[in-house]
Design a protein around this motif. Structure first.
Motif, PDB file in Angstrom:
ATOM      1  N   ARG A  27      12.765  -2.277  -2.693  1.00  0.00           N
ATOM      2  CA  ARG A  27      12.619  -2.889  -4.355  1.00  0.00           C
ATOM      3  C   ARG A  27      13.669  -1.432  -5.557  1.00  0.00           C
ATOM      4  O   ARG A  27      14.026  -1.252  -6.142  1.00  0.00           O
ATOM      5  CB  ARG A  27      12.018  -3.574  -4.663  1.00  0.00           C
ATOM      6  CG  ARG A  27      11.894  -4.010  -5.586  1.00  0.00           C
ATOM      7  CD  ARG A  27      10.457  -5.532  -5.683  1.00  0.00           C
ATOM      8  NE  ARG A  27      11.233  -6.221  -7.193  1.00  0.00           N
ATOM      9  CZ  ARG A  27      10.674  -5.885  -8.430  1.00  0.00           C
ATOM     10  NH1 ARG A  27      10.134  -4.976  -8.607  1.00  0.00           N
ATOM     11  NH2 ARG A  27      11.159  -6.504  -9.216  1.00  0.00           N
ATOM     12  N   CYS A  28      12.229  -0.614  -4.792  1.00  0.00           N
ATOM     13  CA  CYS A  28      12.433   0.622  -6.366  1.00  0.00           C
ATOM     14  C   CYS A  28      13.703   0.888  -6.501  1.00  0.00           C
ATOM     15  O   CYS A  28      14.057   1.564  -7.588  1.00  0.00           O
ATOM     16  CB  CYS A  28      11.080   1.380  -5.205  1.00  0.00           C
ATOM     17  SG  CYS A  28      11.360   2.345  -3.894  1.00  0.00           S
TER      18      CYS A  28
ATOM     19  N   HIS B  73       5.569  -3.735  -4.856  1.00  0.00           N
ATOM     20  CA  HIS B  73       4.715  -4.849  -4.877  1.00  0.00           C
ATOM     21  C   HIS B  73       3.394  -3.795  -4.636  1.00  0.00           C
ATOM     22  O   HIS B  73       2.058  -5.134  -4.957  1.00  0.00           O
ATOM     23  CB  HIS B  73       5.393  -6.152  -3.825  1.00  0.00           C
ATOM     24  CG  HIS B  73       5.836  -5.382  -2.399  1.00  0.00           C
ATOM     25  ND1 HIS B  73       6.723  -4.597  -2.773  1.00  0.00           N
ATOM     26  CD2 HIS B  73       5.142  -5.138  -1.295  1.00  0.00           C
ATOM     27  CE1 HIS B  73       6.936  -4.305  -1.179  1.00  0.00           C
ATOM     28  NE2 HIS B  73       5.464  -4.235  -0.348  1.00  0.00           N
TER      29      HIS B  73
END
Ligand code: SF4
Ligand code: SF4
Ligand code: SF4
Lengths: 254, 532
Positions: free
Chosen positions: B181-182, B117
């Motif tokens: 998240r990655c 993000h």
């Protein structure tokens, strides 16, 4: 002529042994001392991580065989990457025919399509190279080393394909004999007394094998260890059950 | 003659300056203006914009007392920092397989490059997860690989240690919220959060200690909670909440018990829940659930904090010390169950790590997961019909849910790998009629962080927070536009603090944010249970 042949025989045999040794010892060192022996203090599995070991096995199999994690992102990378690895595997299997007698049926099965496999592999690698170059974000993070492996493997594939066609085609029986000779336990000893195995007199073959040796030597020192490293990745190989089964921090085991 | 030979200090002024002086210049804190983008509902991947956010530096911790208590250098960057840096890094590489392995096996495939993000919000290339990792990997290749040691940094694409590099670390490892998240998209599950945690601890060891995060770690260890509230202040705050509850509900015997030995449940929650808004609304909700379920419970002044900022750096001791208070309190109060309130990272530490650090929990009731999440508890009651619910109390809301990243990508809930998505949603659906999910790629295990997690909630990080919140705001805008959503339900104290600031920044009313138990609290009908 005899002198040059002797030098090539000596050089190639020594290179093959050195490469295999460095590859095997390097990978063993990495896996055993650096991954297996390094503790993982806490459980950090990551969703969607199954809550039992069989589920974890299935998830990892999905990642390894079908690149499931990668498939969640860009499709182009997923398809090209998967094709590359899959064709690579097929060609490795196909090369078994030089090492196993009698040649297993599964290996002879791809006789007809091996050229096609090679070409698919090359094309997928071209996509990978072009993508690295054109896609802005990937270009930013790409290092020279990343192109180096891609081009090295491409060179191996190209020389491999050429080996199957005139005028580069070597005498296949000589190749087989050479490999059998290399595999014989007495050959390394003979090498010490300056009696190397007899390499086929084919420039293309020597190049092909030389490049493979280079790849093997490079392997344990490079990002290529991802192939074995994946299996030790704590976000993927830990069972998602720390509440019900107490995980002991290896630091506390004394 | 001899005097003329004296070293010409002016000439070397650049090289002779103290490392601390040099670094202070690089990482000087400046107030930065921030601009939210216009919302469209779509998350577009931006073009690379080098240095887009290079000027955002968090404030340094300078209080000598606090630094001494935490065991970090007290006078800024140590003059001998390079040795200390490498020694610390070596130690971490030997103690954490995650870090060692992740530094080795990345192939720079780029699958993660558009997943963060902060990258999506800024376009800053160093906010691409792999580029962030490379900041550490460059050092790793130079100093910790055979080829790097033999042939030098040029050959391996490594980098010599320098104050400039250190400044980049301090900048970009504090622009990662360790949200993982990655890692979901990485073919090998490389978890940038592990790298960031390691980098922060290395920075700490040489004397670059970020203020917000470490002040809280200190308070949690010394005083017992992140806000630094003393015992009597906690008691006062909770008594005030209890009075409020009695007044608003008209129920005389609804309580917020404190330090009551022999209660069934020890309830721990972030201290922000005691009075921050909208956090406190959830506290009302918890109290109503316990009251109505007729289960005796207690909060603890010793374990007055559920949050554990020790998670955010690879410093096991801090994390363990903070977590210990909870399990000491559980034994002291002789409870049978420990239940955790709404908080993302707290839940991760509590559920994933507690058992390793302080298990086995054989003194607790084996019938329930140990510890348990408040959503597991509430959903179970709703399903059993133990609560009387009036959904019309939430009629005005169309609700959507922000999956807190530490919950979503952490541990199972309810014993299943997707429980952490279904259980909170189950609770919401149990108390509201209208629920709509945000687009698929922004929820569940692909959820976007709120943009302020894991130590980035300080005001010094506002520019980063506004940029990092963009994906979530776009997704919220999308369901608002298309489905008339007007309530963003959260299960994390940090998310609540961040979102109640970001919603107004992006032009939404602040009241549209709240905890799940805020909704539960509104819908519960208090009083005698039917049939009794
Ligand atoms: S997805 Fe994983 S392997 Fe690929 S660049 Fe990112 S961290 Fe490296
Ligand atoms: S962990 Fe989260 S914040 Fe950090 S790099 Fe990955 S996606 Fe970005
Ligand atoms: S505050 Fe919430 S969304 Fe943000 S990092 Fe923490 S759990 Fe994740």
């Amino acid at each position: 002529m005899g002198g040059i042949k002797f030098i090539i025989d000596m050089g190639l045999s020594s290179l093959v042994y050195a490469a295999i040794f460095i590859f095997a010892a390097g990978i063993f060192y990495k896996v055993y001392f650096e991954y297996y022996k390094t503790p993982q203090p806490l459980k950090i599995p990551q969703t969607p991580q199954p809550t039992d070991s069989f589920g974890v096995f299935l998830r990892m199999a999905g990642d390894v065989l079908f690149f499931r994690s990668l498939a969640k992102g860009t499709k182009l990378l997923f398809v090209a990457g998967w094709l590359f690895h899959f064709t690579f595997l097929l060609l490795l299997i196909r090369h078994l025919r030089y090492f196993i007698y009698p040649v297993p049926g599964i290996v002879t099965m791809f006789n007809k399509v091996s050229l096609l496999i090679g070409i698919v592999m090359l094309l997928s690698m071209i996509v990978l190279v072009v993508r690295r170059f054109l896609e802005e974000r990937v270009r930013y993070v790409t290092l020279l080393a990343d192109y180096f492996v891609l081009f090295l493997i491409m060179a191996i594939v190209v020389t491999g394909i050429m080996l199957r066609h005139e005028p580069f085609r070597p005498d296949v029986t000589a190749v087989k004999a050479f490999i059998m000779e290399l595999m014989s336990p007495t050959t390394p000893l003979k090498l010490l007394t300056m009696e190397p195995a007899h390499a086929p007199t084919c420039f293309m073959f020597v190049t092909h094998l030389g490049l493979v040796c280079l790849l093997l030597i490079y392997f344990p020192f490079s990002k290529l260890v991802h192939s074995v490293g994946y299996f030790f990745s704590p976000t993927r190989n830990m069972v998602n059950n720390p509440r019900s089964v107490r995980y002991i921090n290896p630091w506390d085991k004394g | 003659m001899a005097e003329e030979k004296a070293p010409d200090t002016k000439h070397h002024s650049g090289a002779d300056r103290e490392p601390n002086e040099i670094i202070q210049e690089y990482i000087k804190f400046e107030k930065i203006k921030y601009y939210p983008v216009e919302l469209t509902g779509d998350i577009e991947v931006p073009k690379l914009t080098p240095d887009a956010l290079v000027m955002v530096k968090p404030q340094l911790l300078t209080s000598k007392e606090v630094l001494a208590r935490l065991g970090y250098p007290e006078n800024g960057l140590r003059p001998d920092w390079k040795e200390v840096f490498l020694a610390k890094m070596d130690e971490i590489l030997k103690k954490y397989r995650s870090v060692k392995l992740f530094l080795d096996i990345c192939v720079r495939c780029g699958a993660c490059t558009d997943k963060c993000h902060y990258y999506l919000g800024t376009g800053d290339p160093l906010n691409m997860p792999v580029a962030r990792q490379e900041l550490m990997r460059r050092v790793y290749r130079r100093y910790f690989t055979v080829q790097g040691r033999l042939f030098g940094s040029k050959f391996v694409n490594g980098e010599e240690l320098s104050e400039e590099l250190l400044a980049m670390w301090y900048t970009y490892f504090y622009q990662c919220s360790e949200c993982r998240r990655c890692s979901v998209f990485c073919p090998y599950g490389i978890d940038t959060a592990e790298i960031t945690m390691a980098a922060r601890e290395i920075l700490n060891s040489v004397g670059l200690v970020q203020k917000y995060l470490h002040e809280i770690i200190d308070k949690a260890q010394v005083i017992g909670n992140n806000l630094g509230m003393q015992q009597n202040a906690i008691v006062n705050a909770l008594e005030f909440v209890q009075d409020e509850l009695i007044e608003t509900t008209g129920v005389e015997d609804i309580r917020i018990p404190i330090d009551e030995e022999g209660a069934d449940v020890l309830f721990v929650t972030p201290s922000a829940d005691f009075f921050a808004s909208p956090h406190i609304e959830s506290l009302y909700g918890y109290a109503k659930v316990f009251h109505q379920a007729g289960i005796s419970w207690t909060m603890s002044t010793h374990a007055s904090e559920g949050g554990n900022f020790g998670l955010f750096i690879h410093n096991y001791e801090h994390m363990k010390k903070i977590n210990k208070r909870i399990w000491d309190a559980a034994r002291e109060l002789k409870v049978k169950r420990v239940i955790g309130g709404e908080c993302g990272h707290m839940w991760r530490v509590l559920s994933s790590y507690s058992n390793t650090m302080f298990g086995p929990f054989d003194y607790l009731d084996p019938k329930y997961p140990r510890p348990q999440h408040i959503c597991e508890f509430t959903l179970d009651l709703i399903k059993r019909g133990a609560l009387k619910i009036d959904k019309s109390a939430n009629e005005e809301f169309t609700v959507t849910m922000h999956d807190s990243c530490q919950v979503a990508r952490g541990l199972e809930m309810g014993g299943t790998e997707f429980g952490q998505f279904e259980i909170p949603r189950g609770v919401i659906k149990g108390v509201c009629d209208k629920f709509v999910d945000m687009p698929e790629h922004t929820i569940r295990e692909r959820t976007f962080c709120c943009g302020a997690g894991q130590g980035l909630l300080g005001d010094d990080m506002l520019a980063t927070r506004v940029k990092g919140a963009m994906p979530r705001m776009q997704a919220y805008h999308y369901v608002k536009k298309n489905n008339g959503v007007n309530f963003l339900a959260l299960i994390c104290a940090i998310c609540k603090a961040q979102m109640s600031k970001m919603l107004p920044t992006y032009g939404f009313p602040m009241e549209e944010v709240g905890g799940i138990h805020q909704l539960v609290g509104r819908a519960i009908v208090l009083g005698a249970k039917e049939g009794i």
